[in-house]
Structures are given as C-alpha cells and as structure tokens.
Design a protein around this motif. Structure first.
Motif: not given
Length: 540
Positions: A106-113
C-alpha cells in the motif's frame, strides 16, 4: 479468442513437432502479452513434459490482450511466432483473491493491499512441507484448507520443492508424482508440479494466498546458484499468474545443518557471500515475474539482513525463535527495530514459537505473540503448529532432522486442531471490524504499558477519537482486578463504548459508555476471569 474473468488464470499449451534430447535444458519459450495500453509483459513458459510448453496469464483489468511466442529455437514454428488473444471480462470472483486481485504494498508502505485498493490482513500458517504426499491430495489437503479458511487465515507459507530439514533428494520430500527434481538436479520433474498445481489452485479459489518459498537457504550451497535460478524461472512460469507472494528462501543465511563454520570470521564471510547471492536471486525473480507479485525472504532473524540491498524486498519477514517464554520479548525487539529500519516496508513475524514445539508455545503464547505484534505495528502475523509444518502422519511421524533428533511426533490432523490457531483467527476478525490498517501503536494509552525494558506488559493501538484496542496479558489481570490498570490520554468530551473481548472464545462483556475523568483517565474494570483480555473502546 479465449474469454476469461479478470484475476482468473488461463493457460495455453504449445506442442513441438521437433524432437529435443533434453527439452528442459535445451529450449526456452517466452510469451509476450500486449495490453490495450501497448505495454508488453514477457511471461516465461514452462516445460510441461515430453515436447509441450505451457504459459499462464491473468489480468485485473478487463480488456483484450494479444500474445506472441518467442522460442530460443527460432526455427521451430510450433513454438516460435505463434499468435493469439484473450478477452478478460469483469467478474466478482468466488474468493477475496479473485474478487480483489493480487497483492501489492500500500502507498503508506505499512501494510499490503489488493490491486483494487482493498486492505489485506496477513494471517499466515506454516505448512513448509505441505506439498508432499503426507498431506495427501485431495482429501487431506482440502480438509486442512477448509479449517484454515473457516478460522480466518489468509496466507499459507509453503516450500515449492526444495524442502528444509532434510538432505536433497530425501524421499520424505516427494509428493504423489515423486520429487521436484531428478537426481543431480538434471532437470525438473513436471509431474511433481502438476500435483502442486492442484493444491495452489485450490488455495487461491478458497481465498488463501500462497507464499511460495523457492527453497531452503542451504540449497544455494548444495545445488548451486544456476540450479536455483532455473528453479525460480520454472516457479514463476507456473505460478506468477496466480496471486502469490514470492519468498526467495527459507532461513537464507543458514548453512546446512551439519556444515558449521569453524569460527565467527568464517561465519561472517559466508553470510556476506550469501547476502550478495540472494540479492542477485531476488533481482532474478523480479526480472522474470511479469505480474509484479510481492517478494520477501524468510530469515534466520531479520529479513532485511538476508540481502545486501533491502530495497529489493517488498515485505520484511522476521523469525524470532522457538525459545518458549524467552522468545516473547525479543519478538517485539526484532519487530520494533525492523519497523524503524529504512527503507520502510510492511513488517511481520513469519516464524514465531510454534504451538507445541519443544513442549512450549501453547495457546496463551500464541495469543500474546499475535496481539503484541499487531498492536505494535505489524502488517500481519504468521502462526505455526509443531506436527503440521513437517506433516507428521498418524502412526508414522516425519522422523529425525539431519542433526539426528525429531522436533515432535504430533500428527498433522491433531496439530491443526491445537487451540491457538482458532484463537488468533478470532483476533483477526476483531481487527477486521475496524480500519486496522490505520491503527498506530499508542503505548501512552494505557498504564502500565510495554517498554523496551518490559515487553510483557500491556499493548495499545488504534485511531484517536475513533477506536482503541488494549491487550492485557494474563498476569496483568490482577492489576486490573485491583483497579490499578488505567486507560489514559482520553480525549476531552469524547465518549466511547467499552467492552472486554475474550481472545480465547470471542465473547464480549459490555461496560456501556465511558469518558475520562478530569485527567483523561478511566480505570479498567475487573476482568470476569483471571486471564488475558483485549479491552476495546470504540465509537459506534
């Protein structure tokens, strides 16, 4: 022209009229797919046995995609210059993976989407040897898949052919069609992967994302880099069209069990060589996969330490040990350090203290590891059960590792029923009632709370003015019972609904609407039972 729903895999097979002495080694076939935007994707084809090569394709965007084949033997008209097209149509899909598509950071680079932007909460299970015949297809494999889907798991970590905890070509690694490679790594055994195909497709249809581990790390020394590069080309050709996660290796920097360096200087020199080699293999994976599936690596400790260029990875996977209660504190130490490491990427524990291993890691430890990690900023968590990862058969356990001792004899049919798996599944479902991907760790929201010097205290995370979750370990239920456990930093004028969530059963005990006192605090109520709880404050 073929027609296929979006996110679904379709396949073409091309038969050669020209004979080759060693088709796997002598011929390569690629297929160039061109979409409506004019962009080319080069998908490697895989040798399907005899004189057949197959290619697989999937797309998330409905459109017409055209293809042409490119063969290393350009004079073979059966394999070179073939053309065709496929129409990808809209479809909701029968599982979350087929409805929402493959995974990405994900854009925030803390989780997957998913590719459509839907957040993906990783709850993994460890089936390292799950492609072997001890987990028989179809009955045994489907039984295990059904259980994990019912409990809420979303990822299966599984090794594709070159297995851990055994010597190369050990018959315990075979499935119904034999071993993945012929002796001396002469060539791939396509029939082995025909059986893997059935299992991978069933996982995806059921909503479980395969995290495919190419090999255990020591195969880099035992088989060599060239073999692993060919192995990875084959895996990508067969499975990249599916929504998978690539794991470049298991315990990448680990030497073979009986090959110990003579001193630390030799050990560090070996690790340096391995980091460089695994970095090159990750580049090889990225260069071959036309679909851009996420790439990670399973470590001996920290994932980003297994390569010399961490920016090659999409996901930082950790292994925190099987030391019983001693593993709990440094699990969060590793996680916290990795969340601060640059470049920023999602982080999770990909191997923690398996339930039941070395007579430890029981259900209460599984709950602690899940909740402490998830409320500390992890993008997910991986569970493991001793007896399941090696697939012990009833009355016929896996047996000893190369070092001569077995890890345990519990049959897999009993191991998958250990209570910890269901209890962390309940935790995932609680998190999914809220925008968990927006949660941030907030230790200041509870007193007492965990610190670098005391990882066994309370954990808190959430979204200000919307939701708070506080994990209260069992030994601190006495603190709550005495009225000494406080929710802190409550916002002025904000009323929350409060309830205890029982992480063992999913039962809830409501406390109505609460607000902070003059100093923004609220004393947690007495727990119904002396055990661990999750205290939830939300605003309906």
């Amino acid at each position: 022209m073929k027609t296929v729903p979006r996110n679904h895999v379709t396949e073409w097979t091309f038969e050669s009229g020209r004979t080759y002495t060693d088709p796997f080694n002598d011929v390569t076939v690629d297929v160039v797919f061109t979409g409506p935007d004019g962009r080319d994707r080069v998908a490697p084809a895989f040798w399907a046995g005899d004189l057949a090569w197959s290619v697989r394709f999937a797309a998330s965007e409905p459109a017409v995609y055209r293809y042409r084949t490119v063969c290393s033997d350009s004079g073979n008209a059966d394999l070179h210059g073939r053309k065709g097209a496929v129409e990808v149509t809209p479809c909701d899909g029968e599982s979350s993976l087929l409805a929402h598509g493959r995974l990405r950071v994900a854009a925030g680079r803390r989780h997957l989407e998913h590719v459509d932007g839907a957040p993906f909460l990783w709850l993994g299970d460890t089936w390292w040897m799950g492609f072997c015949r001890r987990l028989a297809w179809p009955d045994g494999f489907r039984e295990l898949v059904a259980d994990r889907v019912a409990k809420g798991f979303s990822v299966i970590q599984i090794v594709a052919g070159l297995l851990p905890d055994m010597e190369p070509f050990d018959p315990r690694g075979a499935n119904e069609a034999g071993l993945a490679w012929e002796p001396e790594y002469a060539r791939i055994n396509p029939a082995y992967f025909d059986m893997v195909d059935l299992r991978v497709a069933h996982m995806v249809r059921s909503g479980l994302a395969p995290c495919l581990v190419g090999s255990w790390g020591y195969y880099l020394s035992l088989a060599g880099r060239r073999v692993l590069e060919r192995h990875w080309r084959y895996l990508i050709a067969r499975y990249a069209a599916y929504p998978v996660i690539w794991c470049a290796a298991g315990e990448a920097l680990m030497s073979y069990y009986l090959d110990r360096p003579k001193d630390e200087e030799e050990a560090e020199a070996r690790r340096t060589r391995l980091r460089a080699a695994w970095s090159d293999i990750v580049r090889h994976i990225r260069g071959l996969d036309p679909f851009g599936n996420p790439v990670t690596i399973h470590p001996t400790r920290l994932g980003h330490d297994q390569v010399d260029d961490p920016s090659l990875l999409d996901l930082d996977m950790l292994q925190t040990g099987h030391g019983g209660h001693r593993s709990l504190s440094h699990t969060i130490d590793f996680l916290s350090a990795s969340l601060e490491h640059e470049p920023r990427m999602p982080v999770l524990v990909g191997e923690a203290n398996y339930e039941g291993i070395i007579e430890s890691g029981r259900e209460e430890m599984q709950r602690f590891m899940f909740w402490s990690c998830m409320l500390s900023g992890a993008c997910g968590h991986t569970y493991g059960a001793n007896g399941l990862w090696q697939v012990n058969e009833r009355g016929r356990p896996y047996g000893p590792s190369p070092h001569g001792t077995a890890w345990g004899n519990l049959p897999w049919e009993d191991a998958y029923r250990l209570p910890g798996s269901g209890q962390i599944g309940l935790g995932k479902r609680l998190l999914e009632r809220y925008p968990w991907w927006q949660f941030r760790p907030r230790p200041d929201w509870v007193r007492p709370h965990q610190t670098a010097g005391d990882r066994l205290s309370c954990y808190a995370a959430g979204i200000p003015r919307r939701v708070r979750m506080i994990y209260i370990p069992a030994h601190l239920s006495w603190t709550a019972w005495r009225g000494e456990l406080a929710v802190t930093a409550l916002e002025e004028g904000v009323a929350y609904r409060a309830f205890y969530f029982d992480p063992k059963t999913g039962a809830e005990v409501e406390f109505g609407t609460i607000t902070g006192d003059g100093s923004g605090e609220w004393a947690a109520p007495k727990p119904p039972v002396f055990q661990d709880y999750v205290l939830v404050l939300d605003r309906p």
